[in-house]
Design a protein around this motif. Sequence first.
Motif, PDB file in Angstrom:
ATOM      1  N   TYR A 184       0.906  -1.573  -0.216  1.00  0.00           N
ATOM      2  CA  TYR A 184       0.046   0.185   0.277  1.00  0.00           C
ATOM      3  C   TYR A 184       1.023   1.147   0.008  1.00  0.00           C
ATOM      4  O   TYR A 184       0.572   2.022  -1.065  1.00  0.00           O
ATOM      5  N   TRP A 185       1.976   1.652   0.948  1.00  0.00           N
ATOM      6  CA  TRP A 185       2.436   2.544   1.468  1.00  0.00           C
ATOM      7  C   TRP A 185       3.332   2.692   0.172  1.00  0.00           C
ATOM      8  O   TRP A 185       3.499   3.970  -0.138  1.00  0.00           O
ATOM      9  N   SER A 186       4.663   1.459  -0.758  1.00  0.00           N
ATOM     10  CA  SER A 186       5.211   2.229  -1.864  1.00  0.00           C
ATOM     11  C   SER A 186       4.888   1.749  -2.782  1.00  0.00           C
ATOM     12  O   SER A 186       5.291   2.455  -3.423  1.00  0.00           O
ATOM     13  N   LEU A 187       3.460   1.106  -2.793  1.00  0.00           N
ATOM     14  CA  LEU A 187       3.597   0.833  -4.282  1.00  0.00           C
ATOM     15  C   LEU A 187       1.621   2.021  -4.552  1.00  0.00           C
ATOM     16  O   LEU A 187       1.624   2.946  -5.576  1.00  0.00           O
ATOM     17  N   LEU A 188       0.695   1.656  -4.124  1.00  0.00           N
ATOM     18  CA  LEU A 188      -0.438   1.413  -4.216  1.00  0.00           C
ATOM     19  C   LEU A 188      -0.597   2.880  -4.026  1.00  0.00           C
ATOM     20  O   LEU A 188      -1.389   3.299  -4.605  1.00  0.00           O
ATOM     21  N   ALA A 189      -0.448   3.767  -2.872  1.00  0.00           N
ATOM     22  CA  ALA A 189      -1.065   4.933  -3.001  1.00  0.00           C
ATOM     23  C   ALA A 189      -0.408   6.242  -3.565  1.00  0.00           C
ATOM     24  O   ALA A 189      -0.857   6.527  -4.743  1.00  0.00           O
ATOM     25  N   PRO A 190       1.104   5.754  -4.572  1.00  0.00           N
ATOM     26  CA  PRO A 190       1.810   6.519  -5.574  1.00  0.00           C
ATOM     27  C   PRO A 190       1.520   6.502  -6.722  1.00  0.00           C
ATOM     28  O   PRO A 190       1.048   7.044  -7.083  1.00  0.00           O
ATOM     29  N   ALA A 191       0.820   5.119  -6.311  1.00  0.00           N
ATOM     30  CA  ALA A 191       0.551   4.959  -7.912  1.00  0.00           C
ATOM     31  C   ALA A 191      -1.257   5.534  -8.219  1.00  0.00           C
ATOM     32  O   ALA A 191      -1.342   6.346  -9.101  1.00  0.00           O
ATOM     33  N   ILE A 192      -2.370   5.985  -7.197  1.00  0.00           N
ATOM     34  CA  ILE A 192      -2.712   6.631  -7.834  1.00  0.00           C
ATOM     35  C   ILE A 192      -2.512   8.062  -7.377  1.00  0.00           C
ATOM     36  O   ILE A 192      -3.247   8.915  -8.306  1.00  0.00           O
ATOM     37  N   GLU A 193      -1.898   8.464  -6.912  1.00  0.00           N
ATOM     38  CA  GLU A 193      -1.022   9.856  -6.943  1.00  0.00           C
ATOM     39  C   GLU A 193      -0.527  10.450  -8.139  1.00  0.00           C
ATOM     40  O   GLU A 193      -1.212  11.201  -8.843  1.00  0.00           O
ATOM     41  N   MET A 194       0.300   9.333  -8.509  1.00  0.00           N
ATOM     42  CA  MET A 194       0.742   9.677  -9.931  1.00  0.00           C
ATOM     43  C   MET A 194      -0.468   9.029 -11.359  1.00  0.00           C
ATOM     44  O   MET A 194      -0.195  10.111 -12.188  1.00  0.00           O
ATOM     45  N   SER A 195      -1.707   8.241 -10.829  1.00  0.00           N
ATOM     46  CA  SER A 195      -2.256   8.441 -11.738  1.00  0.00           C
ATOM     47  C   SER A 195      -3.330   9.850 -12.300  1.00  0.00           C
ATOM     48  O   SER A 195      -3.491  10.151 -13.295  1.00  0.00           O
ATOM     49  N   GLU A 196      -3.024  10.418 -10.865  1.00  0.00           N
ATOM     50  CA  GLU A 196      -4.221  11.925 -11.326  1.00  0.00           C
ATOM     51  C   GLU A 196      -3.372  12.723 -11.760  1.00  0.00           C
ATOM     52  O   GLU A 196      -3.821  13.948 -12.303  1.00  0.00           O
ATOM     53  N   GLU A 197      -2.093  12.367 -11.449  1.00  0.00           N
ATOM     54  CA  GLU A 197      -0.983  13.682 -11.671  1.00  0.00           C
ATOM     55  C   GLU A 197      -0.791  13.914 -13.454  1.00  0.00           C
ATOM     56  O   GLU A 197      -0.778  15.038 -13.890  1.00  0.00           O
ATOM     57  N   MET A 198      -0.823  11.915 -13.737  1.00  0.00           N
ATOM     58  CA  MET A 198      -0.888  11.980 -15.300  1.00  0.00           C
ATOM     59  C   MET A 198      -1.821  13.020 -16.314  1.00  0.00           C
ATOM     60  O   MET A 198      -1.967  12.609 -17.114  1.00  0.00           O
ATOM     61  N   GLY A 199      -3.286  12.731 -15.003  1.00  0.00           N
ATOM     62  CA  GLY A 199      -4.434  13.347 -15.936  1.00  0.00           C
ATOM     63  C   GLY A 199      -4.965  12.123 -15.982  1.00  0.00           C
ATOM     64  O   GLY A 199      -6.056  12.247 -17.166  1.00  0.00           O
ATOM     65  N   PHE A 200      -5.097  10.807 -15.532  1.00  0.00           N
ATOM     66  CA  PHE A 200      -6.048   9.599 -15.468  1.00  0.00           C
ATOM     67  C   PHE A 200      -7.029  10.008 -14.713  1.00  0.00           C
ATOM     68  O   PHE A 200      -6.967  10.099 -13.943  1.00  0.00           O
ATOM     69  N   ILE A 201      -7.993   8.563 -15.331  1.00  0.00           N
ATOM     70  CA  ILE A 201      -8.642   8.625 -13.692  1.00  0.00           C
ATOM     71  C   ILE A 201      -7.876   8.030 -12.624  1.00  0.00           C
ATOM     72  O   ILE A 201      -7.579   6.639 -13.432  1.00  0.00           O
ATOM     73  N   PRO A 202      -8.079   8.800 -12.006  1.00  0.00           N
ATOM     74  CA  PRO A 202      -7.062   8.044 -10.283  1.00  0.00           C
ATOM     75  C   PRO A 202      -6.795   6.567  -9.884  1.00  0.00           C
ATOM     76  O   PRO A 202      -5.798   6.010  -9.974  1.00  0.00           O
ATOM     77  N   TRP A 203      -8.270   6.009  -9.913  1.00  0.00           N
ATOM     78  CA  TRP A 203      -8.312   4.091  -9.664  1.00  0.00           C
ATOM     79  C   TRP A 203      -8.514   3.532 -10.928  1.00  0.00           C
ATOM     80  O   TRP A 203      -7.695   2.454 -10.132  1.00  0.00           O
ATOM     81  N   LEU A 204      -7.741   4.023 -12.181  1.00  0.00           N
ATOM     82  CA  LEU A 204      -8.314   2.861 -12.812  1.00  0.00           C
ATOM     83  C   LEU A 204      -6.881   1.264 -13.592  1.00  0.00           C
ATOM     84  O   LEU A 204      -7.108   0.670 -13.199  1.00  0.00           O
ATOM     85  N   PRO A 205      -5.878   2.685 -13.601  1.00  0.00           N
ATOM     86  CA  PRO A 205      -4.724   2.098 -14.144  1.00  0.00           C
ATOM     87  C   PRO A 205      -4.585   0.973 -12.334  1.00  0.00           C
ATOM     88  O   PRO A 205      -3.151  -0.005 -12.628  1.00  0.00           O
ATOM     89  N   SER A 206      -4.173   1.693 -11.417  1.00  0.00           N
ATOM     90  CA  SER A 206      -3.977   1.002 -10.162  1.00  0.00           C
ATOM     91  C   SER A 206      -4.839  -0.248 -10.036  1.00  0.00           C
ATOM     92  O   SER A 206      -4.196  -0.932  -9.470  1.00  0.00           O
ATOM     93  N   ALA A 207      -6.495  -0.169 -10.412  1.00  0.00           N
ATOM     94  CA  ALA A 207      -6.966  -2.037  -9.955  1.00  0.00           C
ATOM     95  C   ALA A 207      -6.950  -2.435 -11.352  1.00  0.00           C
ATOM     96  O   ALA A 207      -6.591  -3.526 -10.686  1.00  0.00           O
ATOM     97  N   LEU A 208      -6.425  -2.001 -11.913  1.00  0.00           N
ATOM     98  CA  LEU A 208      -5.823  -3.016 -13.796  1.00  0.00           C
ATOM     99  C   LEU A 208      -4.502  -3.728 -13.522  1.00  0.00           C
ATOM    100  O   LEU A 208      -4.986  -4.769 -13.483  1.00  0.00           O
ATOM    101  N   GLY A 209      -3.561  -2.527 -13.262  1.00  0.00           N
ATOM    102  CA  GLY A 209      -2.480  -3.293 -12.189  1.00  0.00           C
ATOM    103  C   GLY A 209      -2.782  -4.239 -11.454  1.00  0.00           C
ATOM    104  O   GLY A 209      -1.589  -5.145 -11.213  1.00  0.00           O
ATOM    105  N   PHE A 210      -3.022  -3.967 -10.229  1.00  0.00           N
ATOM    106  CA  PHE A 210      -3.234  -4.646  -9.098  1.00  0.00           C
ATOM    107  C   PHE A 210      -3.710  -5.858  -9.725  1.00  0.00           C
ATOM    108  O   PHE A 210      -3.514  -7.177  -8.861  1.00  0.00           O
TER     109      PHE A 210
END
Length: 269
Positions: free
Chosen positions: A58-84
């Motif tokens: 969570y702290w080192s992987l999922l949380a940063p992934a959600i933040e990065m998705s938002e910063e990149m303009g993606f739907i925040p939860w989508l890349p993380s959900a698919l990747g997970f």
Amino acid sequence: MDFIAQLHPTLQALLGTLFTWAMTALGAATVFLRRDPSQKLLDVMLGFAAGVMIAASYWSLLAPAIEMSEEMGFIPWLPSALGFLAGGAALRLLDLVVPHLHIGLPRSEAEGIPTDWRRSTLLVLAITLHNIPEGMAVGVAFGAVASGIPSASLAGAVALALGIGIQNFPEGMAVSMPLRRDGLRAGRSFWYGQLSGIVEPLAAVIGAALVTLSRPILPFALAFAAGAMIYVVVEEVIPESQQKGNSDLATLGVMVGFTMMMILDVALG
């Protein structure tokens, strides 16, 4: 830290996972001290490893992934959900294909493609399978730093490598000690124990190289590593820690491991 910051991300990942491999070897080396360690100790340490992996996911992987998705303009939860989910599916596929045997089980319960390989080889392959996502996680974390995204920090990547390394100590023990109990010589038991961790540097270099070459896959890659680690924890590490009747102690180990990794990531990251 300044010296590490000047290195290429793939070299940073390699150095980080050489440390995690060294910790696996150190754990395996305890086989030279005693032949038959306390089963309670092994179960607590396996629980500890599970706690570290859950917190790191969570702290080192999922949380940063959600933040990065938002910063990149993606739907925040989508890349993380698919990747997970993809990470868990990839580990399930490897489970079905690669011959391996979980610690504490008889040879007849080996998983993967049927084979007549020795028990020791199958035990090493079981640990090697769950070291792949650990190495990948460290590699992707260092690769993310090079991308320049604010939510990725070198201190966070170092904290992840440190946490994975600490939990690799009991993993090294968990391979070498059962082999020693089965009658293998101490030197051979140590060799197999440390061998299970050598895949981590390779997985780390591949992970770091992929994300430095393609910045948009970063959130997906981080979540993929998290999904693979959680799959390993639920399918293998926690069940192994509780199958000998020490469930309360193993659960305490999970709590302590989770807390330690959380502190490391928040304090350093």
